[in-house]
Design a protein around this motif. Structure first.
Motif, PDB file in Angstrom:
ATOM      1  N   SER A   1     -16.452  30.271 -83.920  1.00 37.60           N
ATOM      2  CA  SER A   1     -14.909  29.719 -84.320  1.00 37.60           C
ATOM      3  C   SER A   1     -15.104  30.348 -85.847  1.00 37.60           C
ATOM      4  O   SER A   1     -14.170  31.112 -86.302  1.00 37.60           O
TER       5      SER A   1
ATOM      6  N   PRO B   1      -8.160  19.544 -83.205  1.00 34.88           N
ATOM      7  CA  PRO B   1      -9.006  20.547 -83.451  1.00 34.88           C
ATOM      8  C   PRO B   1      -9.164  20.188 -85.040  1.00 34.88           C
ATOM      9  O   PRO B   1      -8.382  19.716 -85.755  1.00 34.88           O
TER      10      PRO B   1
ATOM     11  N   ASN C   1      -6.972  27.171 -79.246  1.00 36.08           N
ATOM     12  CA  ASN C   1      -6.521  27.933 -80.757  1.00 36.08           C
ATOM     13  C   ASN C   1      -5.836  29.145 -80.338  1.00 36.08           C
ATOM     14  O   ASN C   1      -5.919  30.093 -81.431  1.00 36.08           O
TER      15      ASN C   1
ATOM     16  N   ALA D   1     -11.902  25.103 -86.415  1.00 31.69           N
ATOM     17  CA  ALA D   1     -11.415  25.457 -85.068  1.00 31.69           C
ATOM     18  C   ALA D   1     -10.011  25.922 -84.956  1.00 31.69           C
ATOM     19  O   ALA D   1      -9.739  26.920 -84.098  1.00 31.69           O
TER      20      ALA D   1
ATOM     21  N   SER E   1     -20.253  27.146 -80.244  1.00 32.80           N
ATOM     22  CA  SER E   1     -18.765  27.524 -80.067  1.00 32.80           C
ATOM     23  C   SER E   1     -18.603  27.369 -81.763  1.00 32.80           C
ATOM     24  O   SER E   1     -17.506  27.822 -82.036  1.00 32.80           O
ATOM     25  N   GLN E   2     -18.820  26.676 -82.530  1.00 32.91           N
ATOM     26  CA  GLN E   2     -18.522  26.411 -83.865  1.00 32.91           C
ATOM     27  C   GLN E   2     -18.868  27.929 -84.753  1.00 32.91           C
ATOM     28  O   GLN E   2     -18.146  28.112 -85.486  1.00 32.91           O
TER      29      GLN E   2
ATOM     30  N   VAL F   1     -15.325  19.245 -79.357  1.00 37.39           N
ATOM     31  CA  VAL F   1     -15.089  20.357 -78.479  1.00 37.39           C
ATOM     32  C   VAL F   1     -16.003  20.077 -77.095  1.00 37.39           C
ATOM     33  O   VAL F   1     -15.353  20.496 -75.896  1.00 37.39           O
TER      34      VAL F   1
ATOM     35  N   THR G   1     -16.940  27.289 -75.677  1.00 37.83           N
ATOM     36  CA  THR G   1     -16.161  28.643 -76.213  1.00 37.83           C
ATOM     37  C   THR G   1     -14.701  28.661 -75.717  1.00 37.83           C
ATOM     38  O   THR G   1     -13.931  28.996 -76.289  1.00 37.83           O
TER      39      THR G   1
ATOM     40  N   SER H   1     -12.373  26.313 -77.178  1.00 40.66           N
ATOM     41  CA  SER H   1     -11.837  26.537 -78.470  1.00 40.66           C
ATOM     42  C   SER H   1     -10.790  27.760 -78.456  1.00 40.66           C
ATOM     43  O   SER H   1     -10.092  27.800 -79.040  1.00 40.66           O
TER      44      SER H   1
END
Length: 309
Positions: A112, A53, A28, A57, A108-109, A9, A21, A24
């Motif tokens: 998610s 992804p 998605n 994600a 960001s993970q 990402v 972010t 993501s």
């Protein structure tokens, strides 16, 4: 990134010039707040890098729950933010939805994973607002929450100031939003027929702020007014001016943003900008739910005139 490494990402974010972010969200399906141009740029970067992804994600998507996720990571508490959240929450409650506010320093993970758990109906990411382009429709894409740079500029022009500067925070978490405000100040100054808007940053330290202001005054003696990123920064600027023996507005007019209580109590009392953040929050809620816009318009941002400006 090595040739054998699987693209991440972060790689897509760097290639497309946005935050992880936003990548993501776009890849998605939870990207209603992101401009079409930015979405396409992210998708093109992902295709070029061969990004796929992972399962977590993939879970960041528009879900079927009655939850709306608001990300305010890195945005300091303020009157405007509190009012925005109140308006957002109130409007969502009317439509039997619940607001979940995510803040703090998240990867960001992690964001998610939160979305995977709650499967939100929609995601609103104020934390990534600074990555929006400063185009003519920026104010619409940000629901007017950050894009009010023309208000202090027009006010100061009305006070016969022709050389205006922008004071921005030297805080890592606010760099994107500070950059956006700086670009919008440039646009507003150009539209008003002014010379290029000078910008400078101020740290939290009063000692360093004093030296920074001294240097800025030496480099830009023509500047007669400064619009600060927010009230906190404007008060720091006024404190630094006092140390240098400068008075507001005689030597420099100073205008803040957010209309905080302590700005009114300072001496000189701070001139500032107030926005109708609660109404903006209500509009954002309806937009997130795919509902028609409400009839009541947002009150225009206005300058609260006090002593400093």
């Amino acid at each position: 990134m090595s040739k054998s490494a699987r693209p991440t990402v972060k790689d897509v974010a760097q290639a497309s010039g946005v935050s992880p972010t936003t990548v993501s969200f776009v890849l998605n399906g939870a990207s209603g707040h992101v401009s079409l141009e930015t979405r396409e740029r992210v998708r093109q970067a992902a295709r070029a890098l061969g990004y796929v992804p992972n399962g977590s994600a993939q879970a960041l998507r528009k879900g079927s729950s009655r939850i709306v996720l608001l990300n305010v990571e890195g945005i300091p508490a303020s009157n405007s933010l509190g009012s925005y959240i109140r308006g957002l929450d109130a409007e969502l409650t009317v439509h039997d939805h619940v607001l979940l506010v995510v803040h703090g320093h998240l990867s960001s993970q992690t964001l998610s994973d939160v979305a995977q758990t709650v499967s939100p109906r929609a995601v609103i990411d104020l934390a990534d607002a600074g990555n929006a382009d400063a185009t003519a429709d920026t104010r619409t894409s940000l629901d007017s929450f950050f894009a009010q740079a023309d208000v202090p500029v027009q006010y100061l022009v009305g006070k016969d100031h022709r050389h205006i500067a922008a004071a921005l925070p030297e805080v890592a978490e606010l760099q994107a939003l500070a950059g956006l405000r700086g670009r919008l100040m440039q646009h507003a100054s150009h539209a008003a027929g002014l010379a290029r808007c000078a910008t400078f940053t101020l740290p939290v330290s009063l000692d360093v702020a004093e030296e920074r202001l001294r240097s800025f005054r030496t480099e830009h003696p023509e500047v007669t007014a400064i619009a600060a990123y927010n009230d906190d920064l404007a008060l720091l600027l006024l404190a630094a001016m006092r140390r240098l023996g400068l008075q507001a507005p005689a030597d420099l007019a100073v205008v803040g943003f957010d209309d905080t209580l302590h700005g009114a109590l300072f001496s000189p009392a701070l001139t500032t900008v107030r926005i109708d953040a609660e109404a903006i929050g209500r509009i954002a809620a309806r937009k997130a739910l795919g509902l028609p816009s409400i009839d009541s318009a947002v009150e225009p941002a206005r300058v609260i005139v006090r002593e400093s400006g």
